[in-house]
Design a protein around this motif. Structure first.
Motif, mmCIF file in Angstrom:
data_model
loop_
_atom_site.group_PDB
_atom_site.id
_atom_site.type_symbol
_atom_site.label_atom_id
_atom_site.label_comp_id
_atom_site.label_asym_id
_atom_site.label_seq_id
_atom_site.Cartn_x
_atom_site.Cartn_y
_atom_site.Cartn_z
ATOM 1 N N PRO A 39 0.839 -1.201 0.000
ATOM 2 C CA PRO A 39 0.000 0.000 0.000
ATOM 3 C C PRO A 39 0.875 1.252 0.000
ATOM 4 C CG PRO A 39 0.028 -1.006 2.178
ATOM 5 C CD PRO A 39 0.707 -1.968 1.256
ATOM 6 N N VAL A 40 0.304 2.352 -0.471
ATOM 7 C CA VAL A 40 1.106 3.560 -0.676
ATOM 8 C C VAL A 40 0.569 4.731 0.142
ATOM 9 C CG1 VAL A 40 1.663 2.837 -3.018
ATOM 10 C CG2 VAL A 40 -0.245 4.423 -2.649
ATOM 11 N N SER A 41 1.465 5.637 0.461
ATOM 12 C CA SER A 41 1.097 6.941 0.994
ATOM 13 C C SER A 41 1.278 7.933 -0.138
ATOM 14 C CB SER A 41 1.983 7.319 2.177
ATOM 15 O OG SER A 41 1.627 8.590 2.688
ATOM 16 N N GLY A 42 0.203 8.652 -0.452
ATOM 17 C CA GLY A 42 0.234 9.581 -1.571
ATOM 18 C C GLY A 42 -1.053 9.478 -2.361
ATOM 19 N N SER A 43 -1.348 10.506 -3.144
ATOM 20 C CA SER A 43 -2.590 10.529 -3.905
ATOM 21 C C SER A 43 -2.281 10.732 -5.387
ATOM 22 C CB SER A 43 -3.527 11.619 -3.366
ATOM 23 O OG SER A 43 -2.884 12.884 -3.379
ATOM 24 N N LYS A 44 -3.188 11.366 -6.107
ATOM 25 C CA LYS A 44 -3.109 11.440 -7.569
ATOM 26 C C LYS A 44 -1.812 12.070 -8.069
ATOM 27 C CE LYS A 44 -5.723 13.231 -11.544
ATOM 28 N NZ LYS A 44 -6.960 13.952 -11.942
ATOM 29 N N ALA A 45 -1.452 13.250 -7.553
ATOM 30 C CA ALA A 45 -0.250 13.936 -8.045
ATOM 31 C C ALA A 45 1.032 13.171 -7.713
ATOM 32 C CB ALA A 45 -0.193 15.360 -7.498
ATOM 33 N N PRO A 46 1.225 12.690 -6.471
ATOM 34 C CA PRO A 46 2.420 11.892 -6.201
ATOM 35 C C PRO A 46 2.503 10.625 -7.057
ATOM 36 C CG PRO A 46 1.472 12.664 -4.152
ATOM 37 C CD PRO A 46 0.489 13.010 -5.231
ATOM 38 N N ALA B 124 1.396 10.338 -10.139
ATOM 39 C CA ALA B 124 1.815 10.784 -11.467
ATOM 40 C C ALA B 124 3.278 11.211 -11.494
ATOM 41 C CB ALA B 124 0.930 11.930 -11.932
ATOM 42 N N ASN B 125 3.785 11.725 -10.368
ATOM 43 C CA ASN B 125 5.141 12.282 -10.314
ATOM 44 C C ASN B 125 6.177 11.314 -9.751
ATOM 45 O OD1 ASN B 125 4.164 14.740 -11.307
ATOM 46 N ND2 ASN B 125 3.661 15.475 -9.256
ATOM 47 N N GLY B 126 5.777 10.102 -9.437
ATOM 48 C CA GLY B 126 6.728 9.135 -8.889
ATOM 49 C C GLY B 126 7.164 9.459 -7.480
ATOM 50 N N ALA B 127 6.257 10.035 -6.690
ATOM 51 C CA ALA B 127 6.605 10.480 -5.339
ATOM 52 C C ALA B 127 5.838 9.722 -4.257
ATOM 53 C CB ALA B 127 6.362 11.978 -5.207
ATOM 54 N N LEU B 128 5.344 8.539 -4.569
ATOM 55 C CA LEU B 128 4.636 7.749 -3.573
ATOM 56 C C LEU B 128 5.619 7.179 -2.546
ATOM 57 C CD1 LEU B 128 2.264 5.757 -5.959
ATOM 58 C CD2 LEU B 128 1.651 7.709 -4.507
ATOM 59 N N GLU C 235 12.666 -3.487 -6.744
ATOM 60 C CA GLU C 235 13.131 -2.177 -6.281
ATOM 61 C C GLU C 235 13.205 -1.130 -7.387
ATOM 62 O OE1 GLU C 235 15.664 -3.057 -2.208
ATOM 63 O OE2 GLU C 235 16.750 -2.999 -4.113
ATOM 64 N N ALA C 236 13.634 -1.528 -8.592
ATOM 65 C CA ALA C 236 13.718 -0.551 -9.679
ATOM 66 C C ALA C 236 12.333 -0.031 -10.046
ATOM 67 C CB ALA C 236 14.388 -1.171 -10.900
ATOM 68 N N GLU C 237 11.354 -0.908 -10.075
ATOM 69 C CA GLU C 237 9.987 -0.514 -10.410
ATOM 70 C C GLU C 237 9.384 0.358 -9.311
ATOM 71 O OE1 GLU C 237 8.632 -4.478 -10.835
ATOM 72 O OE2 GLU C 237 10.074 -4.808 -12.455
ATOM 73 N N LEU C 238 9.580 -0.049 -8.069
ATOM 74 C CA LEU C 238 9.103 0.768 -6.958
ATOM 75 C C LEU C 238 9.796 2.131 -6.958
ATOM 76 C CD1 LEU C 238 9.054 -1.956 -4.143
ATOM 77 C CD2 LEU C 238 7.077 -1.031 -5.369
ATOM 78 N N GLY C 239 11.052 2.131 -7.394
ATOM 79 C CA GLY C 239 11.832 3.364 -7.401
ATOM 80 C C GLY C 239 11.346 4.397 -8.403
ATOM 81 N N VAL C 240 10.761 3.969 -9.521
ATOM 82 C CA VAL C 240 10.246 4.959 -10.480
ATOM 83 C C VAL C 240 8.826 5.383 -10.125
ATOM 84 C CG1 VAL C 240 11.696 4.180 -12.370
ATOM 85 C CG2 VAL C 240 9.392 3.225 -12.132
ATOM 86 N N MET C 241 8.129 4.560 -9.328
ATOM 87 C CA MET C 241 6.779 4.940 -8.911
ATOM 88 C C MET C 241 6.775 5.709 -7.603
ATOM 89 S SD MET C 241 4.369 1.659 -9.904
ATOM 90 C CE MET C 241 5.349 0.424 -9.026
ATOM 91 N N GLY C 242 7.826 5.592 -6.812
ATOM 92 C CA GLY C 242 7.838 6.224 -5.501
ATOM 93 C C GLY C 242 9.187 6.797 -5.132
#
Length: 312
Positions: A137-144, A146-150, A165-172
């Motif tokens: 589960p993630v902390s963050g909403s629509k903008a994070p 979209a911006n990879g800041a989850l 880790e690489a995939e999580l790294g571009v999404m968050g």
């Protein structure tokens, strides 16, 4: 530019695909972020129009699968971002659903916010079919999104987490591995969302009180932004609440769901402040009809509650 496009296409054609199921408010941004790896993407969503629209934006990069099982069959790792326990259960158990696609060598990374027991059950059923499972589960909403800041909170199979880790790294911007026991990351997420939801109610009530006192909301915001209570959420939501802009980034009905889940945790003590905040979200949803608006629309329930108190 032509050379760059050629190199990108070559990298895409030789890379292993990644799967994504659920292209709602959060999933759309997350899926787009995965394309930056670059990796071909296999997707499925209950909203077929959204799926077709995203695929049209990225010709040659996205494959629309016929079913959740088809996504998993094509990919070593598949991410899911679905909205509720009921939707998750449907997508996992439907004909050609998630469980049907699970077998040894297939990994499921589920990013939904459910109850801990829901995640534990899903993980058990995936593992029973030979697959590996991570809740994320993630902390963050629509903008994070979209911006990879989850911020990802993860638990389950650690080898799968490390491989992702690489995939999580571009999404968050951060991934925290909480435990090898599925359910621990969901507990963490519910605690975080309970704090966030309760904090937003305090901001709403303060802004309503400031309005009653004829104080400038801009001045209140300026003080908050420069003081100890400054936070990205206060900076973002305060001005929106002051002008009644409830454009949806995180639907209120899902904030209410998460807070109710947190309060219902078996280990949860009595939490009177959080319970009172949750009641305001319920009022905004049930009585105010604001469930699909952004969760900062709890401002309207706060306004109603204070107004009723002043009339007594």
């Amino acid at each position: 530019m032509l050379l760059l496009n050629t190199l990108f296409a070559l990298a895409l054609s030789t890379a292993d695909p990644v799967g994504f199921i659920g292209l709602g408010i959060m999933g759309q941004g997350m899926a787009r972020r995965l394309l930056s790896l670059p990796r071909p993407l296999h997707v499925w969503s209950r909203n077929h129009e959204v799926t077709k629209a995203i695929a049209a934006q990225y010709p040659g990069m996205i494959t629309i699968a016929a079913s959740p099982a088809a996504v998993i069959d094509a990919c070593e790792r598949t991410y899911l971002m679905l909205s509720t326990p009921e939707v998750c259960e449907e997508v996992y158990t439907m004909e050609s659903g998630v469980l049907e696609g699970c077998r040894p060598g297939k990994a499921i990374i589920d990013c939904a916010t459910l109850r801990p027991e829901d995640m534990a059950s899903l993980g058990e059923r995936v593992r029973a079919r030979g697959g590996s499972f991570v809740e994320a589960p993630v902390s963050g909403s629509k903008a994070p999104a979209a911006n990879g800041a989850l911020i990802f909170m993860c638990a389950g199979d650690k080898a799968t987490f490390e491989a992702a880790e690489a995939e999580l790294g571009v999404m968050g911007k951060k991934s925290v591995f909480c435990s090898e026991t599925v359910g621990a990351a969901t507990q963490m997420k519910l605690v975080v969302n309970l704090i966030m939801g309760t904090q937003l109610v305090a901001l709403a009530e303060g802004l309503v009180l400031a309005d009653k006192l004829n104080l400038s909301s801009k001045d209140v915001q300026a003080v908050l932004d420069q003081g100890a209570m400054a936070s990205p959420m206060v900076a973002l939501k305060g001005p929106l609440m002051a002008k009644h802009d409830y454009s949806t980034a995180f639907p209120l009905k899902y904030a209410l769901k998460d807070m109710r889940f947190a309060l219902s945790l078996e280990e949860a003590p009595e939490l009177p402040v959080s319970a009172a905040a949750t009641a305001l979200y319920a009022a905004a949803d049930d009585e105010g009809g604001l469930g699909d608006a952004d969760f900062c629309a709890v401002m309207e329930a706060a306004r109603g509650a204070i107004g009723e108190k002043r009339e007594c």
